[in-house]
Write a protein that holds these residues in place. Structure first.
Motif, short mmCIF file in Angstrom:
data_model
loop_
_atom_site.label_atom_id
_atom_site.label_comp_id
_atom_site.label_asym_id
_atom_site.label_seq_id
_atom_site.Cartn_x
_atom_site.Cartn_y
_atom_site.Cartn_z
N ASP A 227 0.83 -1.21 0.00
CA ASP A 227 0.00 0.00 0.00
C ASP A 227 0.86 1.26 0.00
O ASP A 227 0.49 2.29 -0.57
N THR A 228 2.01 1.19 0.67
CA THR A 228 2.86 2.36 0.85
C THR A 228 4.15 2.29 0.03
O THR A 228 5.01 3.16 0.16
N ASN A 229 4.28 1.24 -0.81
CA ASN A 229 5.49 1.04 -1.63
C ASN A 229 6.76 0.98 -0.76
O ASN A 229 7.80 1.53 -1.12
N ASN A 230 6.64 0.30 0.37
CA ASN A 230 7.78 0.14 1.27
C ASN A 230 8.48 -1.18 0.93
O ASN A 230 8.15 -2.24 1.46
N TYR A 231 9.46 -1.11 0.06
CA TYR A 231 10.12 -2.32 -0.43
C TYR A 231 11.03 -2.95 0.63
O TYR A 231 11.34 -4.14 0.56
N ILE A 232 11.44 -2.16 1.60
CA ILE A 232 12.25 -2.72 2.69
C ILE A 232 11.42 -3.72 3.49
O ILE A 232 11.89 -4.82 3.84
N HIS A 233 10.18 -3.35 3.78
CA HIS A 233 9.31 -4.26 4.54
C HIS A 233 8.96 -5.50 3.72
O HIS A 233 8.85 -6.61 4.26
N ILE A 234 8.78 -5.33 2.41
CA ILE A 234 8.52 -6.49 1.56
C ILE A 234 9.71 -7.44 1.61
O ILE A 234 9.56 -8.66 1.76
N GLY A 235 10.91 -6.88 1.50
CA GLY A 235 12.11 -7.71 1.59
C GLY A 235 12.25 -8.38 2.94
O GLY A 235 12.69 -9.53 3.03
N TYR A 236 11.84 -7.66 4.01
CA TYR A 236 11.92 -8.25 5.35
C TYR A 236 10.98 -9.46 5.46
O TYR A 236 11.37 -10.49 6.01
N VAL A 237 9.77 -9.33 4.94
CA VAL A 237 8.82 -10.43 5.02
C VAL A 237 9.35 -11.66 4.29
O VAL A 237 9.39 -12.77 4.84
N VAL A 238 9.77 -11.47 3.05
CA VAL A 238 10.27 -12.60 2.27
C VAL A 238 11.55 -13.17 2.89
O VAL A 238 11.71 -14.39 3.03
N GLY A 239 12.47 -12.27 3.29
CA GLY A 239 13.73 -12.72 3.86
C GLY A 239 13.57 -13.45 5.18
O GLY A 239 14.19 -14.50 5.41
N SER A 240 12.74 -12.92 6.08
CA SER A 240 12.54 -13.56 7.38
C SER A 240 11.80 -14.88 7.23
O SER A 240 12.07 -15.84 7.95
#
Length: 238
Positions: A173-186
C-alpha cells in the motif's frame, strides 16, 4: 501419557490461534470467508511448490525445496492481497461490520491468520497422529522433546504468517520495499532454520524462531498504528 501429550501439544499450537478466531473473526461472516479463502490460496501454493520434486537434479536437496515453497507462498500472499484490494467496495457493501474494509489492516490480519492456521495444521497433523499412540517418546529413537518442539514451532509459524501479512499488505500500500524484503527474507530464514531440527538442535531453532516472531510482531504492531502508549492502555485495560 500419549493422549495428555496429544492434547497438550494441540493446545500449545492451536490454542492461541483458536482464541484469535473466536474473539476477532467468528462473529463476522465476511472475515470467515476471507480466512477460508486465504487458507485455500496457501493450499494452492503448497500444491504448486511440490513441482520442485520434478526437477530431478535438485530433488535431493531439501533446502532448495524450502526456498521454492517460500517463494510460492509469498507469491500467493501477493495474489490474495491484489484480490482483496480489488474487491474492497463489494466487501464494504455486504459486510455487517464495515470496519473490515475501513481498516485495511483487518483484511491483512484475517488473511494472514488463514495462511498461518492451515500452514500450522499441515506442519503438525502427522506429528499429532503419531503422538496419539502407541507410546512413542521420539521418532526413530530421538528425543522426547520433538513433539513439544514441533507444537511450539507450529504456533510460531501461525503467528508469523499473521504478522507477515499485516506488514506485507501495508508495504505494498505504501510502496515500502524494505518491509517487503523483510517479510520474504525472514520467512525464508525461519524456514531454513528449521532444517537444523534434523540434528536435534531444537533449542537453537526455537530461540531463533521466537526471536524473529517477537521482532516481527513488534514491527506489525507499529505498522498497524500501534504505539507504546496504546500498548500500555491495552495492558491496563483502559
Amino acid at each position: 501419557m500419549t493422549l495428555p501429550e496429544f492434547f497438550g501439544c494441540t493446545f500449545i499450537a492451536f490454542g492461541p490461534p483458536f482464541a484469535l478466531f473466536v474473539f476477532t473473526i467468528a462473529n463476522d461472516p465476511v472475515r470467515i470467508i476471507i480466512l477460508i479463502a486465504a487458507a485455500f490460496f496457501w493450499l494452492l501454493s503448497l500444491l504448486i511448490s511440490s513441482l520442485w520434486y520434478a526437477l530431478i537434479p535438485l530433488k535431493e536437496f531439501l533446502a532448495f525445496g524450502v526456498v521454492f515453497s517460500v517463494c510460492f507462498q509469498e507469491g500467493f500472499r501477493y495474489i490474495i492481497y491484489r484480490i482483496l484490494r480489488s474487491t474492497e467496495q463489494g466487501l464494504h457493501a455486504v459486510a455487517e461490520d464495515t470496519r473490515v474494509t475501513d481498516n485495511k489492516h483487518i483484511l491483512a490480519y484475517v488473511s494472514g491468520l488463514g495462511f498461518g492456521i492451515i500452514s500450522g495444521m499441515f506442519a503438525l497433523v502427522n506429528v499429532l497422529a503419531d503422538m496419539s499412540g502407541p507410546g512413542t517418546m521420539g521418532l526413530k529413537g530421538g528425543t522426547e522433546l520433538f513433539f513439544v518442539t514441533s507444537a511450539a514451532q507450529a504456533l510460531s509459524i501461525i503467528l508469523l504468517h499473521t504478522f507477515w501479512s499485516v506488514i506485507f499488505f501495508n508495504a505494498f500500500d505504501t510502496n515500502n520495499y524494505i518491509h517487503i524484503g523483510y517479510v520474504v527474507g525472514s520467512h525464508l530464514f525461519v524456514s531454513l532454520i528449521t532444517l537444523l531440527n534434523a540434528n536435534e538442535l531444537y533449542t537453537t531453532t526455537l530461540l531463533i524462531n521466537y526471536l524473529v516472531t517477537i521482532l516481527t510482531g513488534v514491527l506489525a504492531f507499529r505498522v498497524a498504528g500501534g504505539t507504546s502508549r496504546s500498548f500500555r492502555k491495552f495492558i491496563t485495560c483502559q
